[in-house]
Scaffold this motif. Structure first.
Motif, PDB file in Angstrom:
ATOM      1  N   HIS A  78      -5.200   5.821   0.113  1.00 37.75           N
ATOM      2  CA  HIS A  78      -3.925   5.105   0.078  1.00 37.75           C
ATOM      3  C   HIS A  78      -4.187   3.901  -0.823  1.00 37.75           C
ATOM      4  CE1 HIS A  78      -1.840   7.275   3.326  1.00 37.75           C
ATOM      5  NE2 HIS A  78      -3.085   7.534   3.710  1.00 37.75           N
ATOM      6  N   GLU A  79      -3.479   3.811  -1.935  1.00 37.37           N
ATOM      7  CA  GLU A  79      -3.776   2.777  -2.928  1.00 37.37           C
ATOM      8  C   GLU A  79      -3.013   1.487  -2.680  1.00 37.37           C
ATOM      9  OE1 GLU A  79      -3.095   4.517  -6.797  1.00 37.37           O
ATOM     10  OE2 GLU A  79      -5.194   5.136  -6.873  1.00 37.37           O
ATOM     11  N   ARG A 128       6.286   2.587   0.235  1.00 34.20           N
ATOM     12  CA  ARG A 128       5.461   1.384   0.321  1.00 34.20           C
ATOM     13  C   ARG A 128       5.396   0.841   1.744  1.00 34.20           C
ATOM     14  NH1 ARG A 128       8.225  -2.174  -4.523  1.00 34.20           N
ATOM     15  NH2 ARG A 128       7.915  -0.629  -6.154  1.00 34.20           N
ATOM     16  N   THR A 129       4.235   0.325   2.079  1.00 35.06           N
ATOM     17  CA  THR A 129       4.076  -0.494   3.275  1.00 35.06           C
ATOM     18  C   THR A 129       3.637  -1.862   2.783  1.00 35.06           C
ATOM     19  OG1 THR A 129       3.396   1.396   4.634  1.00 35.06           O
ATOM     20  CG2 THR A 129       2.814  -0.794   5.447  1.00 35.06           C
ATOM     21  N   ASP A 130       4.491  -2.862   2.959  1.00 37.74           N
ATOM     22  CA  ASP A 130       4.154  -4.196   2.482  1.00 37.74           C
ATOM     23  C   ASP A 130       3.016  -4.784   3.303  1.00 37.74           C
ATOM     24  OD1 ASP A 130       6.045  -4.087   0.510  1.00 37.74           O
ATOM     25  OD2 ASP A 130       7.543  -5.236   1.603  1.00 37.74           O
ATOM     26  N   ALA A 159      -6.791  -5.483   4.818  1.00 37.00           N
ATOM     27  CA  ALA A 159      -5.600  -5.428   5.678  1.00 37.00           C
ATOM     28  C   ALA A 159      -5.063  -4.002   5.760  1.00 37.00           C
ATOM     29  CB  ALA A 159      -4.527  -6.375   5.151  1.00 37.00           C
ATOM     30  N   ALA A 160      -5.055  -3.293   4.638  1.00 38.99           N
ATOM     31  CA  ALA A 160      -4.553  -1.919   4.615  1.00 38.99           C
ATOM     32  C   ALA A 160      -5.442  -0.975   5.423  1.00 38.99           C
ATOM     33  CB  ALA A 160      -4.436  -1.425   3.177  1.00 38.99           C
ATOM     34  N   VAL A 206       0.857  -1.181   0.000  1.00 40.72           N
ATOM     35  CA  VAL A 206       0.000   0.000   0.000  1.00 40.72           C
ATOM     36  C   VAL A 206       0.894   1.232   0.000  1.00 40.72           C
ATOM     37  CG1 VAL A 206      -0.286   0.023   2.531  1.00 40.72           C
ATOM     38  CG2 VAL A 206      -1.984   1.137   1.080  1.00 40.72           C
ATOM     39  N   ASN A 207       0.472   2.235  -0.732  1.00 41.31           N
ATOM     40  CA  ASN A 207       1.220   3.486  -0.812  1.00 41.31           C
ATOM     41  C   ASN A 207       1.069   4.252   0.501  1.00 41.31           C
ATOM     42  OD1 ASN A 207       2.355   5.976  -1.516  1.00 41.31           O
ATOM     43  ND2 ASN A 207       1.532   5.905  -3.582  1.00 41.31           N
TER      44      ASN A 207
END
Length: 71
Positions: free
Chosen positions: A17-18, A35-37, A50-51, A6-7
């Motif tokens: 947040h995509e 990025r956040t994995d 999850a994001a 997620v951005n």
């Protein structure tokens, strides 16, 4: 199974947040530092869920997670 990220930066117009599929070759992935994995998920909808635990407003990328793109 697809691996999603997620951005960290929200989109300027929507505030979303995509969520992105890291296998994408469409040129839509955020830079590594932005990025956040999220990990592996069977679908982008699971990755979006999850994001949402990390960001209040989340959407799928128009290019690589189109089935989860809502705005």
């Amino acid at each position: 199974m697809p691996y999603f990220t997620v951005n960290k930066n929200a989109q300027p117009k929507s505030g979303d947040h995509e969520v992105h599929d890291l296998a994408s070759t469409r040129g839509c992935l955020p830079s590594v530092e932005n990025r956040t994995d999220l990990g592996e998920f069977a679908s982008c909808s699971d990755a979006v869920d999850a994001a949402k635990g990390q960001y209040p407003q989340v959407n799928g990328c128009y290019w690589c997670a189109i089935t989860c793109h809502t705005t």
